[in-house]
Design an enzyme around this catalytic site. Structure first.
Site, PDB file in Angstrom:
ATOM      1  N   GLU A 442       0.874  -1.307   0.060  1.00  0.00           N
ATOM      2  CA  GLU A 442       0.184   0.185   0.033  1.00  0.00           C
ATOM      3  C   GLU A 442       0.801   1.162   0.000  1.00  0.00           C
ATOM      4  O   GLU A 442       0.626   2.216   0.744  1.00  0.00           O
ATOM      5  CB  GLU A 442      -0.830   0.148   1.122  1.00  0.00           C
ATOM      6  CG  GLU A 442      -2.406  -0.729   0.926  1.00  0.00           C
ATOM      7  CD  GLU A 442      -2.787  -0.527  -0.608  1.00  0.00           C
ATOM      8  OE1 GLU A 442      -2.555   0.486  -0.764  1.00  0.00           O
ATOM      9  OE2 GLU A 442      -3.067  -1.523  -0.776  1.00  0.00           O
TER      10      GLU A 442
HETATM   11  C1  LIG Z   1       1.950  -9.316  -0.174  1.00  0.00           C
HETATM   12  C2  LIG Z   1       1.663  -8.085  -1.254  1.00  0.00           C
HETATM   13  C3  LIG Z   1       0.393  -7.611  -1.526  1.00  0.00           C
HETATM   14  C4  LIG Z   1       0.156  -6.892  -2.365  1.00  0.00           C
HETATM   15  N1  LIG Z   1      -1.172  -6.530  -2.672  1.00  0.00           N
HETATM   16  C5  LIG Z   1      -1.450  -5.585  -3.853  1.00  0.00           C
HETATM   17  C6  LIG Z   1      -2.682  -5.607  -4.442  1.00  0.00           C
HETATM   18  O1  LIG Z   1      -3.581  -6.208  -4.130  1.00  0.00           O
HETATM   19  N2  LIG Z   1      -2.737  -4.541  -5.449  1.00  0.00           N
HETATM   20  C7  LIG Z   1      -1.609  -3.999  -5.917  1.00  0.00           C
HETATM   21  O2  LIG Z   1      -1.920  -3.107  -7.055  1.00  0.00           O
HETATM   22  N3  LIG Z   1      -0.364  -3.995  -5.420  1.00  0.00           N
HETATM   23  C8  LIG Z   1      -0.460  -4.979  -4.476  1.00  0.00           C
HETATM   24  N4  LIG Z   1       0.839  -4.816  -3.837  1.00  0.00           N
HETATM   25  C9  LIG Z   1       2.084  -4.034  -4.274  1.00  0.00           C
HETATM   26  C10 LIG Z   1       2.727  -3.289  -3.389  1.00  0.00           C
HETATM   27  O3  LIG Z   1       1.916  -2.059  -3.048  1.00  0.00           O
HETATM   28  C11 LIG Z   1       3.926  -2.871  -3.873  1.00  0.00           C
HETATM   29  O4  LIG Z   1       4.711  -4.033  -3.615  1.00  0.00           O
HETATM   30  C12 LIG Z   1       4.644  -1.591  -3.186  1.00  0.00           C
HETATM   31  O5  LIG Z   1       3.828  -0.625  -3.580  1.00  0.00           O
HETATM   32  C13 LIG Z   1       6.260  -1.340  -3.489  1.00  0.00           C
HETATM   33  O6  LIG Z   1       6.469  -1.654  -4.712  1.00  0.00           O
HETATM   34  P1  LIG Z   1       7.715  -2.790  -5.279  1.00  0.00           P
HETATM   35  O7  LIG Z   1       7.392  -3.998  -4.721  1.00  0.00           O
HETATM   36  O8  LIG Z   1       7.447  -2.653  -6.897  1.00  0.00           O
HETATM   37  O9  LIG Z   1       8.891  -1.873  -4.759  1.00  0.00           O
HETATM   38  P2  LIG Z   1       9.861  -0.904  -5.369  1.00  0.00           P
HETATM   39  O10 LIG Z   1       8.786   0.278  -5.871  1.00  0.00           O
HETATM   40  O11 LIG Z   1      10.625  -1.324  -6.248  1.00  0.00           O
HETATM   41  O12 LIG Z   1      10.606  -0.222  -4.169  1.00  0.00           O
HETATM   42  C14 LIG Z   1      11.712  -0.850  -3.435  1.00  0.00           C
HETATM   43  C15 LIG Z   1      12.323   0.003  -2.621  1.00  0.00           C
HETATM   44  O13 LIG Z   1      12.703   1.198  -3.119  1.00  0.00           O
HETATM   45  C16 LIG Z   1      12.000   2.407  -2.417  1.00  0.00           C
HETATM   46  N5  LIG Z   1      11.715   3.299  -3.463  1.00  0.00           N
HETATM   47  C17 LIG Z   1      11.143   3.366  -4.618  1.00  0.00           C
HETATM   48  N6  LIG Z   1      10.853   4.367  -5.218  1.00  0.00           N
HETATM   49  C18 LIG Z   1      11.157   5.437  -4.388  1.00  0.00           C
HETATM   50  C19 LIG Z   1      11.341   6.680  -4.752  1.00  0.00           C
HETATM   51  N7  LIG Z   1      10.773   7.318  -5.712  1.00  0.00           N
HETATM   52  N8  LIG Z   1      12.075   7.507  -3.650  1.00  0.00           N
HETATM   53  C20 LIG Z   1      12.355   6.804  -2.315  1.00  0.00           C
HETATM   54  N9  LIG Z   1      12.537   5.348  -2.294  1.00  0.00           N
HETATM   55  C21 LIG Z   1      11.944   4.671  -3.396  1.00  0.00           C
HETATM   56  C22 LIG Z   1      10.739   1.796  -1.870  1.00  0.00           C
HETATM   57  O14 LIG Z   1      10.524   2.444  -0.949  1.00  0.00           O
HETATM   58  C23 LIG Z   1      11.386   0.581  -1.395  1.00  0.00           C
HETATM   59  O15 LIG Z   1      12.018   0.545  -0.212  1.00  0.00           O
HETATM   60  C24 LIG Z   1       1.126  -5.872  -2.892  1.00  0.00           C
HETATM   61  C25 LIG Z   1       2.539  -6.209  -2.466  1.00  0.00           C
HETATM   62  C26 LIG Z   1       2.610  -7.519  -1.725  1.00  0.00           C
HETATM   63  C27 LIG Z   1       4.051  -7.950  -1.150  1.00  0.00           C
END
Ligand SMILES: Cc1cc2nc3c(=O)[nH]c(=O)nc-3n(C[C@H](O)[C@H](O)[C@H](O)COP(=O)(O)OP(=O)(O)OC[C@H]3O[C@@H](n4cnc5c(N)ncnc54)[C@H](O)[C@@H]3O)c2cc1C
Length: 603
Positions: A442
């Protein structure tokens, strides 16, 4: 174990004495309800959570969803529990009566929902997604969409999901690439891959309704080009019955550390045939509409964290009262009986941090729910707008601060049990694993900090911040009336000044050195505002504990509980004020060394 994973005394105390939530029933939108009815709903939720949700908590951890013959198979306990949830009328708890819902104030509905989250978050997630998807359609859907999709969701026949993330676009939703091509009948054909979608494939109910973000062909880059679509797993025929498969293909399951009962999927749309979707709202307004659901989900996620902290606290408290180990430092006789763990100062320290997280989290969660109720139903336009601003301001703080504080609480819960806490004989390691998700999904906590520093503090010309600071000042004024809370009131005033000064400093830094330098301080601002807000929430509780009753006629037990609230507030200030001050000092100081680190310096 008792069924009270959320302490009933504390819940009533927050609802009645801190939030005065019964005044919500004076608003025309909630006039159908009353306090006694709301109490009965919370009591039913607590019983159902214990009887139907709790028993399969471990089972779902041990039996994660699997794919058999191309279909996801879930343990049947999930459908049974959700059936009981539906039968008892909980799905439509907060939905508006005109949509077929009960129209209960969210303050009470969330108090009820916390019970399910504390008992079995993996099952509660399906319900939460469904309820907030229905809410989104209620606010932004066309009448026909409400009839065809929202109504069956509120009946429990369809399940809702939120389908935002993609493999290359999680934090950065502006980069999604799923496309939507306009068809001749006004619907759209979607094509792309969605990642991490919770609750998106199973055979419960008659259909699954994905609320999916995509880019209409030719739309501009970035968030302005994103639109929102209803993408059902099965298309509906003209009478609204699910008919043919809509080519939403399951590409795989994600195998998670926790919350394993909530199936998590990779989906391909538009592969091997058309996936048809209906647009919700106007083209390009997708993310704005989706924020209805995302904001609710952010609060829901942190409520989940609070629920885990509460459950862990109750379990470790019971253990600490029962297990005997060691003696007091001044006990001279080695043959004297060992004392219960709770007698040891260090164990009390760990229990107190948990109590603060659990009860502070409940108070914070329900404060936000009350703001949502005022935003939705207050008679004055100004009052509604102010509540909306404060709710917007506090949402990232609740999400980020509580998900971390409550995870620390689960660590302490395990630690209280010693070796037993590290085993699977107790559910604490599972609560910890389940809870570890909450700082991630989220919007990661890093993204919440950027939201606070980049948008929320300057929102509406700074009015949200002004409202927030005014709330702190009101609380300090009230707390200064009591001898026991007067020193805390003075400290809260100091924290409010630090927030105000730090925000000004940050905006000057943005002007002089650019947004990259300013936003590198976002986590420090979150630490400052989080610690300040949590202190405020606890001072509100301490003041209410001192002010809301007659000490002369109250029972000994009542006096003791209230005294415990004041001591907990003092402990929170002892822990949070230095954290806030350290964050403020970092914000006032040199640029963080991490900013100067180049890639190759990391070795
Ligand atoms: C179990 C689970 C359930 C989920 N359920 C849903 C769902 O139902 N629907 C849905 O749409 N999504 C869902 N998600 C997705 C979830 O919202 C994302 O995993 C989350 O938003 C982070 O995206 P990412 O995993 O691609 O990480 P990334 O975006 O790759 O981030 C990796 C790291 O980099 C940091 N980072 C990234 N960009 C920046 C920036 N601009 N500035 C500073 N730091 C940054 C982040 O804070 C994090 O620490 C789910 C995820 C999980 C693990």
């Amino acid at each position: 174990m008792t069924h009270a994973l959320i302490d009933p005394w504390h819940l009533s105390f927050v609802l009645d004495e801190v939030l005065h939530a019964e005044t919500l029933f004076e608003l025309p939108a909630f006039a159908e309800h009353d306090r006694a009815g709301a109490a009965a709903i919370i009591e039913t939720a607590s019983r159902l959570a214990e009887d139907v949700f709790l028993p399969s908590y471990r089972l779902l951890d041990d039996n994660e969803p699997v794919i058999e013959n191309g279909r996801v198979v879930l343990p049947p306990e999930i459908e049974q529990a959700l059936g009981a949830f539906r039968e008892a009328g909980f799905i439509g708890m907060v939905a508006r009566p005109e949509d077929g819902g009960l129209g209960l104030p969210r303050t009470f509905a969330n108090a009820a929902f916390l019970q399910f989250q504390a008992a079995n978050v993996s099952i509660a997630n399906y319900a939460m997604l469904n309820m907030s998807a229905a809410e989104l359609l209620s606010r932004h859907g066309a009448e026909a969409q409400k009839a065809r999709y929202m109504a069956p969701m509120l009946d429990g026949r369809f399940f809702g999901t939120m389908a935002l993330s993609e493999p290359h676009a999680g934090s950065s939703l502006g980069d999604i690439t799923t496309t939507a091509r306009l068809r001749s009948d006004g619907t759209y054909a979607l094509r792309g891959t969605k990642m991490w979608i919770s609750g998106a494939e199973h055979d419960m109910g008659e259909n699954i309704v994905h609320l999916m973000l995509a880019r209409i062909e030719g739309a501009p880059a970035g968030v302005k080009g994103i639109s929102l679509f209803i993408v059902p797993r099965k298309q509906l025929d003209s009478s609204g019955r699910p008919s043919i498969w809509n080519n939403v293909a399951l590409a795989g399951l994600n195998h998670k550390m926790g919350q394993r009962g909530t199936v998590n999927t990779v989906l391909n749309v538009g592969e091997g045939g058309e996936t048809v979707g209906e647009i919700v709202g106007a083209p390009g307004q997708g993310l704005a509409c989706m924020f209805t659901m995302m904001n609710e989900a952010r609060i829901g996620v942190a409520m989940g964290a609070v629920a885990h902290a509460s459950a862990g606290y109750r379990i470790s408290l019971a253990y600490a009262r029962d297990r005997r180990q060691g003696r007091h430092p001044d006990a001279k006789d080695p043959a004297s009986p060992q004392v219960p763990l709770i007698e040891h100062a260090d164990v009390r320290r760990m229990l107190l941090q948990q109590k603060a997280a659990a009860e502070g989290g409940v108070a914070f969660a329900l404060y936000l729910a009350r703001l949502a109720d005022v935003k939705a139903a207050a008679s004055g336009e100004g009052e509604r707008q102010d509540a909306a601003l404060l709710l917007d301001f506090l949402t990232p703080v609740f999400k980020a601060w509580m998900s971390e504080e409550c995870l620390a609480a689960n660590e302490n819960a395990m630690q209280v049990l010693g070796g037993a806490g590290y085993t699977r004989d107790f559910p604490l390691e599972q609560h910890y694993r389940d809870n570890r998700l909450n700082p991630i999904h989220e919007g990661t906590n890093g993204i919440q900090a950027l939201d606070l520093a980049g948008r929320k503090v300057s929102m509406a010309g700074g009015r949200a911040l002004t409202l927030y600071l005014a709330k702190l000042a009101d609380c300090a004024l009230d707390a200064a009336r009591h001898h026991d809370t007067r020193p805390l009131a003075a400290q809260l005033r100091g924290l409010a000044e630090a927030v105000d000064a730090s925000v000004r400093r940050l905006s000057a830094l943005a002007a002089s050195s650019g947004p990259r330098a300013a936003m590198s301080r976002a986590p420090d601002l979150m630490a400052l505002v989080g610690a300040t807000t949590f202190s405020w929430i606890w001072l509100e509780q301490a003041s209410a504990a001192l002010g809301g009753y007659d000490a002369a006629t109250a029972s000994e037990a009542e006096r003791t509980r209230r005294h415990g609230m004041v001591l907990t507030a003092r402990d929170v200030f002892l822990r949070c004020v230095p954290r806030a001050e350290a964050a403020a000092a970092r914000l006032a100081g040199e640029a963080p060394p991490s900013l100067a680190m180049t890639d190759d310096m990391f070795g």
